[in-house]
Design an enzyme around this catalytic site. Structure first.
Site, PDB file in Angstrom:
ATOM      1  N   THR A 193       0.823  -1.210   0.000  1.00 36.79           N
ATOM      2  CA  THR A 193       0.000   0.000   0.000  1.00 36.79           C
ATOM      3  C   THR A 193       0.861   1.266   0.000  1.00 36.79           C
ATOM      4  OG1 THR A 193      -1.460   1.310   1.430  1.00 36.79           O
ATOM      5  CG2 THR A 193      -0.161  -0.355   2.528  1.00 36.79           C
ATOM      6  N   ASP A 194       0.302   2.343  -0.512  1.00 34.97           N
ATOM      7  CA  ASP A 194       1.020   3.634  -0.476  1.00 34.97           C
ATOM      8  C   ASP A 194       1.146   4.151   0.964  1.00 34.97           C
ATOM      9  OD1 ASP A 194      -1.617   4.452   0.031  1.00 34.97           O
ATOM     10  OD2 ASP A 194      -1.685   5.937  -1.583  1.00 34.97           O
ATOM     11  N   GLU A 195       0.364   3.556   1.904  1.00 37.94           N
ATOM     12  CA  GLU A 195       0.417   4.052   3.293  1.00 37.94           C
ATOM     13  C   GLU A 195       1.761   3.800   3.950  1.00 37.94           C
ATOM     14  OE1 GLU A 195      -2.783   3.617   5.994  1.00 37.94           O
ATOM     15  OE2 GLU A 195      -4.289   3.786   4.430  1.00 37.94           O
ATOM     16  N   TYR A 246      -1.612  -0.352  11.270  1.00 32.31           N
ATOM     17  CA  TYR A 246      -1.857  -1.051   9.991  1.00 32.31           C
ATOM     18  C   TYR A 246      -0.714  -0.802   9.017  1.00 32.31           C
ATOM     19  CZ  TYR A 246      -3.304  -1.384   5.119  1.00 32.31           C
ATOM     20  OH  TYR A 246      -3.322  -1.632   3.761  1.00 32.31           O
ATOM     21  N   LYS A 282       2.141  -3.418   7.361  1.00 34.32           N
ATOM     22  CA  LYS A 282       2.387  -3.602   5.914  1.00 34.32           C
ATOM     23  C   LYS A 282       3.839  -3.278   5.577  1.00 34.32           C
ATOM     24  CE  LYS A 282      -0.307  -4.499   3.144  1.00 34.32           C
ATOM     25  NZ  LYS A 282      -0.778  -5.825   2.622  1.00 34.32           N
TER      26      LYS A 282
HETATM   27  P1  NAD Z   1     -10.143  -6.689   2.607  1.00 30.20           P
HETATM   28  O1  NAD Z   1     -10.073  -6.328   4.044  1.00 30.20           O
HETATM   29  O2  NAD Z   1     -11.379  -6.382   1.841  1.00 30.20           O
HETATM   30  O3  NAD Z   1      -9.874  -8.267   2.434  1.00 30.20           O
HETATM   31  C1  NAD Z   1      -8.844  -8.933   3.097  1.00 30.20           C
HETATM   32  C2  NAD Z   1      -9.055 -10.439   2.864  1.00 30.20           C
HETATM   33  O4  NAD Z   1      -7.985 -11.140   3.515  1.00 30.20           O
HETATM   34  C3  NAD Z   1     -10.360 -10.978   3.439  1.00 30.20           C
HETATM   35  O5  NAD Z   1     -10.980 -11.826   2.511  1.00 30.20           O
HETATM   36  C4  NAD Z   1      -9.920 -11.751   4.671  1.00 30.20           C
HETATM   37  O6  NAD Z   1     -10.774 -12.828   5.006  1.00 30.20           O
HETATM   38  C5  NAD Z   1      -8.545 -12.247   4.214  1.00 30.20           C
HETATM   39  N1  NAD Z   1      -7.655 -12.553   5.351  1.00 30.20           N
HETATM   40  C6  NAD Z   1      -7.402 -11.763   6.450  1.00 30.20           C
HETATM   41  N2  NAD Z   1      -6.551 -12.406   7.262  1.00 30.20           N
HETATM   42  C7  NAD Z   1      -6.234 -13.592   6.677  1.00 30.20           C
HETATM   43  C8  NAD Z   1      -5.384 -14.668   7.022  1.00 30.20           C
HETATM   44  N3  NAD Z   1      -4.680 -14.664   8.168  1.00 30.20           N
HETATM   45  N4  NAD Z   1      -5.295 -15.713   6.176  1.00 30.20           N
HETATM   46  C9  NAD Z   1      -6.002 -15.743   5.026  1.00 30.20           C
HETATM   47  N5  NAD Z   1      -6.839 -14.751   4.648  1.00 30.20           N
HETATM   48  C10 NAD Z   1      -6.950 -13.690   5.457  1.00 30.20           C
HETATM   49  O7  NAD Z   1      -8.874  -6.056   1.935  1.00 30.20           O
HETATM   50  P2  NAD Z   1      -8.679  -5.236   0.573  1.00 30.20           P
HETATM   51  O8  NAD Z   1      -9.129  -3.857   0.761  1.00 30.20           O
HETATM   52  O9  NAD Z   1      -9.208  -6.055  -0.540  1.00 30.20           O
HETATM   53  O10 NAD Z   1      -7.084  -5.212   0.513  1.00 30.20           O
HETATM   54  C11 NAD Z   1      -6.378  -6.285  -0.097  1.00 30.20           C
HETATM   55  C12 NAD Z   1      -4.891  -5.983  -0.017  1.00 30.20           C
HETATM   56  O11 NAD Z   1      -4.626  -4.755  -0.694  1.00 30.20           O
HETATM   57  C13 NAD Z   1      -4.376  -5.791   1.407  1.00 30.20           C
HETATM   58  O12 NAD Z   1      -3.115  -6.390   1.498  1.00 30.20           O
HETATM   59  C14 NAD Z   1      -4.272  -4.283   1.581  1.00 30.20           C
HETATM   60  O13 NAD Z   1      -3.254  -3.956   2.473  1.00 30.20           O
HETATM   61  C15 NAD Z   1      -3.938  -3.860   0.158  1.00 30.20           C
HETATM   62  N6  NAD Z   1      -4.388  -2.502  -0.223  1.00 30.20           N
HETATM   63  C16 NAD Z   1      -5.699  -2.138  -0.112  1.00 30.20           C
HETATM   64  C17 NAD Z   1      -6.101  -0.884  -0.581  1.00 30.20           C
HETATM   65  C18 NAD Z   1      -7.545  -0.426  -0.498  1.00 30.20           C
HETATM   66  O14 NAD Z   1      -7.813   0.730  -0.806  1.00 30.20           O
HETATM   67  N7  NAD Z   1      -8.493  -1.282  -0.139  1.00 30.20           N
HETATM   68  C19 NAD Z   1      -5.169  -0.016  -1.128  1.00 30.20           C
HETATM   69  C20 NAD Z   1      -3.832  -0.412  -1.193  1.00 30.20           C
HETATM   70  C21 NAD Z   1      -3.469  -1.672  -0.762  1.00 30.20           C
HETATM   71  O1  DAU Z   2      -3.998   4.235   0.751  1.00 25.91           O
HETATM   72  C1  DAU Z   2      -4.274   2.866   0.663  1.00 25.91           C
HETATM   73  C2  DAU Z   2      -5.062   2.453   1.882  1.00 25.91           C
HETATM   74  O2  DAU Z   2      -6.366   2.977   1.708  1.00 25.91           O
HETATM   75  C3  DAU Z   2      -5.129   0.948   2.107  1.00 25.91           C
HETATM   76  O3  DAU Z   2      -3.837   0.472   2.381  1.00 25.91           O
HETATM   77  C4  DAU Z   2      -6.049   0.616   3.283  1.00 25.91           C
HETATM   78  O4  DAU Z   2      -6.191  -0.788   3.409  1.00 25.91           O
HETATM   79  C5  DAU Z   2      -7.404   1.229   3.018  1.00 25.91           C
HETATM   80  O5  DAU Z   2      -8.229   1.016   4.140  1.00 25.91           O
HETATM   81  C6  DAU Z   2      -7.266   2.727   2.746  1.00 25.91           C
HETATM   82  O6  DAU Z   2      -6.853   3.428   3.945  1.00 25.91           O
HETATM   83  P1  DAU Z   2      -7.482   4.875   4.321  1.00 25.91           P
HETATM   84  O7  DAU Z   2      -7.348   5.054   5.764  1.00 25.91           O
HETATM   85  O8  DAU Z   2      -6.964   5.922   3.413  1.00 25.91           O
HETATM   86  O9  DAU Z   2      -9.002   4.572   3.868  1.00 25.91           O
HETATM   87  P2  DAU Z   2     -10.407   4.855   4.587  1.00 25.91           P
HETATM   88  O10 DAU Z   2     -11.455   4.493   3.593  1.00 25.91           O
HETATM   89  O11 DAU Z   2     -10.481   4.262   5.927  1.00 25.91           O
HETATM   90  O12 DAU Z   2     -10.378   6.434   4.743  1.00 25.91           O
HETATM   91  C7  DAU Z   2     -10.206   7.289   3.630  1.00 25.91           C
HETATM   92  C8  DAU Z   2     -10.190   8.709   4.142  1.00 25.91           C
HETATM   93  O13 DAU Z   2     -11.494   9.033   4.657  1.00 25.91           O
HETATM   94  C9  DAU Z   2      -9.228   8.941   5.294  1.00 25.91           C
HETATM   95  O14 DAU Z   2      -8.679  10.257   5.189  1.00 25.91           O
HETATM   96  C10 DAU Z   2     -10.102   8.853   6.542  1.00 25.91           C
HETATM   97  C11 DAU Z   2     -11.432   9.404   6.053  1.00 25.91           C
HETATM   98  N1  DAU Z   2     -12.629   8.816   6.704  1.00 25.91           N
HETATM   99  C12 DAU Z   2     -12.764   7.470   6.696  1.00 25.91           C
HETATM  100  C13 DAU Z   2     -13.834   6.882   7.326  1.00 25.91           C
HETATM  101  C14 DAU Z   2     -13.986   5.384   7.340  1.00 25.91           C
HETATM  102  C15 DAU Z   2     -13.582   9.642   7.280  1.00 25.91           C
HETATM  103  O15 DAU Z   2     -13.469  10.892   7.226  1.00 25.91           O
HETATM  104  N2  DAU Z   2     -14.656   9.058   7.884  1.00 25.91           N
HETATM  105  C16 DAU Z   2     -14.809   7.711   7.952  1.00 25.91           C
HETATM  106  O16 DAU Z   2     -15.817   7.243   8.559  1.00 25.91           O
END
Ligand code: NAD
Ligand code: DAU
Length: 332
Positions: free
Chosen positions: A124-126, A148, A152
């Site tokens: 992730t970019d985080e 988190y 990562k």
């Molecule tokens: P998500 O939370 O929707 O899904 C995570 C999945 O992993 C779920 O199906 C869960 O059951 C499974 N899981 C959790 N722990 C596990 C374990 N111990 N063994 C096997 N499976 C397990 O996540 P997402 O948003 O789809 O993110 C997927 C990946 O992309 C993550 O690695 C996250 O860090 C990365 N990522 C997400 C975003 C975003 O915006 N959602 C952005 C950048 C990177």
């Molecule tokens: O940047 C990539 C990341 O994006 C992934 O690695 C993470 O898994 C994913 O959860 C996401 O993280 P963020 O913290 O950026 O996403 P989130 O949707 O939780 O929040 C996006 C922005 O919105 C952040 O600035 C917090 C704000 N927010 C979020 C929630 C849930 C609010 O203001 N209110 C809210 O209730």
């Protein structure tokens, strides 16, 4: 014919990637290994369950014996499995350290023992932390803010160490914020769409001016596909949407698409350690041949309509574990 093991394939991006692979490569087989935590959902995979090319295994990426059995006949592994929600990591980070760090280590050890052609770690970019101006390239130092992001970053360090030490064929992708179908409604966009549909308040943190770079999940899947097949082992690829927006702008757009009033916006106490702005430089993957293809306004509308049309999907999710977390975290 190739076989891909997709760990975490029942979550948001993982399930979109499963669909992408099965649709794009008729001769590929896909195995999903997923623990089915609160975020994993077999409804996300319901339309591929009967596909002969698809297999589902319920299991944990920390389970070495199971991983070895599941990965014995696979060519590639793409690891999406993780604990992913920043706010949950602020409440309790143990599961993050276990899955994101120990789970990635266990996968790397499995790759080391078996003859796997390629291992792609979805990061992730985080991990770079917040940036006021400019954008992070792949060689920027890691500076994670939340438990988190730190979990990562720990995983990324391990993946890189296995490249340097053992020359394992590993690649890391670091994408920006994804949005699209099947995203668990604890994340900003699906939470605000579904709360608005229920005429509930939209809890906006702080001043609503934090910036995220929004990437449509289907564009991310194309980028991961490209990196899997054409990326260089040992490399990291940033995958950005080139689409930076403040949270208040996203919130207003969602309300406008749904025809709901801005009075639903509720400014709430800021997230602890809230990163102000994420921004990554994606030149490396642009040079490999990928650019985001989706226009943001169109994809956001499509996403809103998906949640409107698939109420059964999110109503089921929101009636479960979500309730406990929402009450504890938001006190609403
Ligand atoms: P998500 O939370 O929707 O899904 C995570 C999945 O992993 C779920 O199906 C869960 O059951 C499974 N899981 C959790 N722990 C596990 C374990 N111990 N063994 C096997 N499976 C397990 O996540 P997402 O948003 O789809 O993110 C997927 C990946 O992309 C993550 O690695 C996250 O860090 C990365 N990522 C997400 C975003 C975003 O915006 N959602 C952005 C950048 C990177
Ligand atoms: O940047 C990539 C990341 O994006 C992934 O690695 C993470 O898994 C994913 O959860 C996401 O993280 P963020 O913290 O950026 O996403 P989130 O949707 O939780 O929040 C996006 C922005 O919105 C952040 O600035 C917090 C704000 N927010 C979020 C929630 C849930 C609010 O203001 N209110 C809210 O209730």
């Amino acid at each position: 014919m190739k076989t891909i093991l997709i760990t975490g394939g029942a979550g948001f991006i993982g399930s979109n990637f499963v669909h992408h692979i099965l649709d794009t490569y008729p001769d590929y087989r896909v195995k999903v290994l997923d623990k089915l935590t609160y975020a994993g959902n077999l409804d996300n995979l319901r339309d591929v369950m009967d596909d002969d090319r698809f297999t589902f295994i319920k299991g944990d990426i920390c389970d070495k014996a199971l991983l070895k059995e599941a990965a014995e006949d696979v060519d590639y592994i793409v690891n999406f499995a993780a604990e992913t929600h920043v706010d949950r990591s602020i409440l309790d980070s143990e599961a993050f350290i276990r899955t994101d760090v120990l789970g990635t280590y266990t996968l790397l050890e499995t790759v080391r023992e078996l003859n796997i052609e390629r291992f792609v770690q979805i990061s992730t970019d985080e991990v770079y932390g917040s940036i006021t101006e400019g954008s992070f390239k792949e060689d920027a130092p890691l500076n994670p803010s939340s438990p988190y992001a730190a979990s990562k970053a720990g995983a990324d360090m391990l993946v890189n160490a296995y490249w340097v030490t053992y020359r394992l064929p590993v690649i890391i992708t670091r994408s920006s914020n994804n949005y699209g179908p099947y995203q668990y409604p604890e994340k900003l966009i699906p939470l605000f769409i579904t709360n608005a549909l229920e005429d509930k308040p939209l809890p906006l943190y702080g001043d609503g001016m934090n910036v995220r770079d929004w990437l449509y999940v289907k564009d991310n899947c194309e980028a991961i596909d490209l990196v899997l097949h054409k990326g260089e082992p040992g490399r990291i690829y940033n995958i950005g949407g080139d689409n930076e927006r403040t949270n208040i702008e996203i919130t207003r757009k969602i309300l406008a698409i749904l025809g709901k009033p801005e009075s639903l916006i509720r400014y709430v106490t800021d997230r602890k350690g809230h990163d102000r702005r994420y921004s990554i430089d994606s030149t490396r993957i642009h040079n490999l041949g990928w650019h985001p293809r989706t226009d943001f306004d169109t994809a956001l509308e499509d996403t809103v309509h998906w949640y409107v049309e698939n109420r059964w999907w999110w109503e089921r999710v929101k009636s479960g574990e979500f309730q406990r977390f929402y009450k504890e975290y938001y006190k609403m």
